[in-house]
Design a protein around this motif. Structure first.
Motif, PDB file in Angstrom:
ATOM      1  N   ASP A 106       0.845  -1.200   0.000  1.00 19.79           N
ATOM      2  CA  ASP A 106       0.000   0.000   0.000  1.00 19.79           C
ATOM      3  C   ASP A 106       0.885   1.258   0.000  1.00 19.79           C
ATOM      4  O   ASP A 106       0.695   2.172  -0.808  1.00 19.79           O
ATOM      5  CB  ASP A 106      -0.887  -0.038   1.259  1.00 19.79           C
ATOM      6  N   ALA A 107       1.910   1.248   0.879  1.00 19.60           N
ATOM      7  CA  ALA A 107       2.783   2.422   0.984  1.00 19.60           C
ATOM      8  C   ALA A 107       3.544   2.632  -0.319  1.00 19.60           C
ATOM      9  O   ALA A 107       3.599   3.750  -0.857  1.00 19.60           O
ATOM     10  CB  ALA A 107       3.754   2.234   2.155  1.00 19.60           C
ATOM     11  N   VAL A 108       4.098   1.549  -0.851  1.00 17.47           N
ATOM     12  CA  VAL A 108       4.908   1.640  -2.074  1.00 17.47           C
ATOM     13  C   VAL A 108       4.061   2.183  -3.228  1.00 17.47           C
ATOM     14  O   VAL A 108       4.496   3.023  -4.015  1.00 17.47           O
ATOM     15  CB  VAL A 108       5.501   0.241  -2.386  1.00 17.47           C
ATOM     16  N   SER A 109       2.796   1.721  -3.311  1.00 15.23           N
ATOM     17  CA  SER A 109       1.968   2.145  -4.446  1.00 15.23           C
ATOM     18  C   SER A 109       1.590   3.630  -4.339  1.00 15.23           C
ATOM     19  O   SER A 109       1.271   4.263  -5.337  1.00 15.23           O
ATOM     20  CB  SER A 109       0.714   1.280  -4.540  1.00 15.23           C
ATOM     21  N   LYS A 110       1.639   4.194  -3.131  1.00 15.07           N
ATOM     22  CA  LYS A 110       1.183   5.582  -2.985  1.00 15.07           C
ATOM     23  C   LYS A 110       2.315   6.606  -2.908  1.00 15.07           C
ATOM     24  O   LYS A 110       2.082   7.788  -3.097  1.00 15.07           O
ATOM     25  CB  LYS A 110       0.308   5.711  -1.733  1.00 15.07           C
ATOM     26  N   LEU A 111       3.514   6.148  -2.614  1.00 15.66           N
ATOM     27  CA  LEU A 111       4.583   7.128  -2.381  1.00 15.66           C
ATOM     28  C   LEU A 111       5.275   7.579  -3.673  1.00 15.66           C
ATOM     29  O   LEU A 111       5.975   8.586  -3.682  1.00 15.66           O
ATOM     30  CB  LEU A 111       5.619   6.544  -1.408  1.00 15.66           C
ATOM     31  N   GLY A 112       5.130   6.850  -4.750  1.00 19.64           N
ATOM     32  CA  GLY A 112       5.765   7.233  -6.022  1.00 19.64           C
ATOM     33  C   GLY A 112       7.108   6.531  -6.199  1.00 19.64           C
ATOM     34  O   GLY A 112       7.788   6.185  -5.224  1.00 19.64           O
ATOM     35  N   LEU A 113       7.492   6.354  -7.468  1.00 19.92           N
ATOM     36  CA  LEU A 113       8.676   5.543  -7.795  1.00 19.92           C
ATOM     37  C   LEU A 113       9.967   6.069  -7.178  1.00 19.92           C
ATOM     38  O   LEU A 113      10.779   5.316  -6.660  1.00 19.92           O
ATOM     39  CB  LEU A 113       8.843   5.479  -9.314  1.00 19.92           C
ATOM     40  N   LYS A 114      10.135   7.407  -7.239  1.00 20.71           N
ATOM     41  CA  LYS A 114      11.380   7.978  -6.734  1.00 20.71           C
ATOM     42  C   LYS A 114      11.516   7.708  -5.225  1.00 20.71           C
ATOM     43  O   LYS A 114      12.558   7.243  -4.749  1.00 20.71           O
ATOM     44  CB  LYS A 114      11.390   9.491  -7.008  1.00 20.71           C
ATOM     45  N   GLU A 115      10.447   7.970  -4.518  1.00 23.58           N
ATOM     46  CA  GLU A 115      10.467   7.741  -3.066  1.00 23.58           C
ATOM     47  C   GLU A 115      10.660   6.254  -2.771  1.00 23.58           C
ATOM     48  O   GLU A 115      11.408   5.886  -1.854  1.00 23.58           O
ATOM     49  CB  GLU A 115       9.145   8.250  -2.462  1.00 23.58           C
ATOM     50  N   ASP A 116      10.004   5.399  -3.553  1.00 22.81           N
ATOM     51  CA  ASP A 116      10.158   3.943  -3.350  1.00 22.81           C
ATOM     52  C   ASP A 116      11.621   3.538  -3.476  1.00 22.81           C
ATOM     53  O   ASP A 116      12.136   2.735  -2.694  1.00 22.81           O
ATOM     54  CB  ASP A 116       9.346   3.157  -4.392  1.00 22.81           C
ATOM     55  N   PHE A 117      12.281   4.114  -4.489  1.00 27.73           N
ATOM     56  CA  PHE A 117      13.695   3.763  -4.718  1.00 27.73           C
ATOM     57  C   PHE A 117      14.532   4.187  -3.493  1.00 27.73           C
ATOM     58  O   PHE A 117      15.352   3.421  -2.983  1.00 27.73           O
ATOM     59  CB  PHE A 117      14.195   4.454  -6.000  1.00 27.73           C
ATOM     60  N   LEU A 118      14.276   5.406  -3.016  1.00 32.15           N
ATOM     61  CA  LEU A 118      15.045   5.905  -1.867  1.00 32.15           C
ATOM     62  C   LEU A 118      14.778   5.053  -0.619  1.00 32.15           C
ATOM     63  O   LEU A 118      15.680   4.756   0.168  1.00 32.15           O
ATOM     64  CB  LEU A 118      14.695   7.371  -1.590  1.00 32.15           C
TER      65      LEU A 118
END
Ligand code: FAD
Length: 472
Positions: A106-118
């Motif tokens: 849920d968190a990964v899908s909402k935070l956006g790719l860049k944030e997910d990578f970080l």
């Protein structure tokens, strides 16, 4: 006939009297019980306040317990006045809702790719370079990585405690969020939750139709019928001791009462000061700190489209810590179901700049902040508002608290006929059930001759915190 004085008519104090009445075959002739309550109402932090036809809790109170004696009392008192409510509580961050407890996908899908990578990089780093677990920050970062920790744990925790997370003990995290890690969460998300009982307890909860206040006013009625006296607007101004016993107490109207047993659920520091303790104990008690909080009940002229019972506010730009939607706790709490009854909660310390603000300014701040983060639309108008300040709501488990508390407990243990119970009374992060249970044990100690270790209650934090931690 034994004279028993109980200080405080919150859940713990009332429950002590209830238990004495229950276990004594000859209560009216055996015990003379007086409860001294400083305010004009029963229920303590667990009461339900009223704002022009809208009921609201001082922080919504779920009824949940694994202690059978406690659920028996709740059922005995309220019978079929409980309702089963669906629970939805989410985290609000960056104007988006996230599942609570945190779900990785849920968190990964909402935070956006860049944030997910970080987040991923930070998690990998945390696994390669494990920190020594001294602080809350170390403990959570080791399990989630620093970046995820700073989004989902840091902001809110610092709002509650006003202490940087690197200064909060790691023990606090390990007690409250036992068993939580990215691995455990992913496993649960992929394989499902095998523990259906706990899952159900998390998804639904019991709640009195008119809030927890209903429980404790009914309990007070039952006690009065059994001849327990509740002295409202009363507190103790002096205590006389002889050797290791408390012999009498004096109330605020200068009435002196001889007593055989004293049970106290009032804040531990207030109680200990009444005993004129030696300097070492006085220092220890002064260093036991509490956090307080303020709840602002705002009634809006429109219904907000949210199903949550409460929402954790992780937005860093506001002081607002949590939001309750009382319509969703019970439909009986609201006079008009087309209006929204909202609880805006601020964590603070007694006499800090928020605490001393006049009510109208706190109301203004609550409205501004709740609208600033877009939780309530700008065009909703307030029709009723009420502020309640709750002192000493949270005992602060800081670095020195254990040592200080042990000094105080050693000192108190010397008094043969004094027992401390409850949440602020014992400086313990007790929920209602554990507060009540300490009250039961104090009563049993009187009736059966001191057998139960009240300080041992709530040592085992096992229950629903295994899955998640509710931040009360
Ligand atoms: C925000 C918040 C949310 C919570 N939510 C939940 C929940 O969902 N579920 C749950 O189980 N628990 C919850 N709790 C915990 C619950 O509120 C407490 O465990 C419970 O109220 C403690 O009962 P008590 O009798 O020990 O103390 P209190 O409720 O604090 O009662 C103490 C009483 O003593 C009186 N008093 C104080 N000083 C004096 C004095 N000098 N003389 C005489 N009387 C005095 C007070 O007026 C009060 O009536 C929550 C707590 C907070 C702060």
């Amino acid at each position: 006939m034994k004279n028993i004085a109980i200080l405080g008519a919150g859940p713990a104090g009332l429950s002590s009297a209830y238990e004495l009445a229950k276990i004594s075959d000859n209560f009216e002739n055996e015990y003379n019980v007086v409860i001294f309550e400083k305010s004009s109402e029963v229920g303590g932090i667990s009461k339900t306040a009223l704002n022009n036809g809208y009921y609201f809790d001082l922080g919504g109170h779920r009824f949940f317990t694994k202690i059978e004696d406690v659920s028996n009392m709740w059922n005995d008192i309220l019978k079929d006045e409980f309702i089963l409510r669906p629970r939805l509580s989410r985290i609000y961050y960056n104007k988006k809702f996230f599942n609570y407890p945190v779900k990785v996908f849920d968190a990964v899908s909402k935070l956006g790719l860049k944030e997910d990578f970080l987040i991923f990089m930070s998690f990998m780093k945390s696994q390669m370079l494990k920190r020594k677990e001294i602080s809350f920050e170390d403990w959570v970062s080791n399990r989630f990585g620093y970046r995820l920790y700073s989004i989902f744990f840091k902001t809110y925790t610092e709002k509650v405690w006003a202490t940087p997370c690197d200064k909060i003990q790691a023990e606090w995290a390990s007690q409250r969020i036992k068993g939580l890690s990215i691995g455990a969460i992913i496993k649960r998300e992929l394989l499902g939750d095998k523990n259906e009982v706990i899952k159900t307890l998390i998804d639904e909860f019991l709640y009195p139709k008119y809030g927890p206040g209903q429980m404790y006013s009914e309990l007070a009625k039952t006690l009065t019928e059994k001849d327990v006296k509740i002295a409202y607007n009363s507190y103790i101004s002096a205590i006389t001791t002889k050797e290791n016993k408390i012999v009498s107490i004096v109330d605020n109207n200068d009435n002196e009462f001889e007593i055989d047993e004293l049970i106290s659920s009032i804040p531990i520091d207030d109680m200990v000061r009444l005993l004129n303790p030696p300097n070492e104990v006085l220092d220890a008690i002064t260093n036991l700190k509490f956090r307080s909080f303020i709840i602002v009940n705002l009634v809006f002229d429109n219904l907000v489209d949210l199903k949550d019972t409460w929402i954790y506010i992780h937005e860093p730009e506001v002081k607002l810590g949590r939001v309750q939607i009382f319509n969703n706790w019970s439909p009986h709490l609201v006079k008009n179901s087309n209006c929204s009854s909202i609880g805006a909660e601020f964590f603070c310390s007694e006499n800090d700049e928020l605490w001393v603000l006049p009510d109208n300014e706190i109301i203004k701040k609550a409205e501004e902040e709740i609208k600033k983060i877009d939780l309530i639309p700008d065009n909703f108008k307030i029709t009723d508002a009420k502020v309640v300040r709750v002192p000493k709501a949270y005992p602060v488990y800081d670095e020195g608290y254990k040592n200080n508390l042990n000094i105080v407990i050693d000192y108190l243990n010397a008094f043969e006929n004094l027992q401390l119970i409850g949440r602020a009374g014992m400086f313990k992060y007790n929920n209602m059930d554990h507060s009540i249970y300490t009250g039961f044990l104090a009563a049993r100690n009187i009736a059966y001759g001191k057998k139960y270790d009240i300080w041992g209650v709530n040592q085992d934090q096992e229950y629903h915190e295994e899955i998640k931690s509710d931040k009360w």
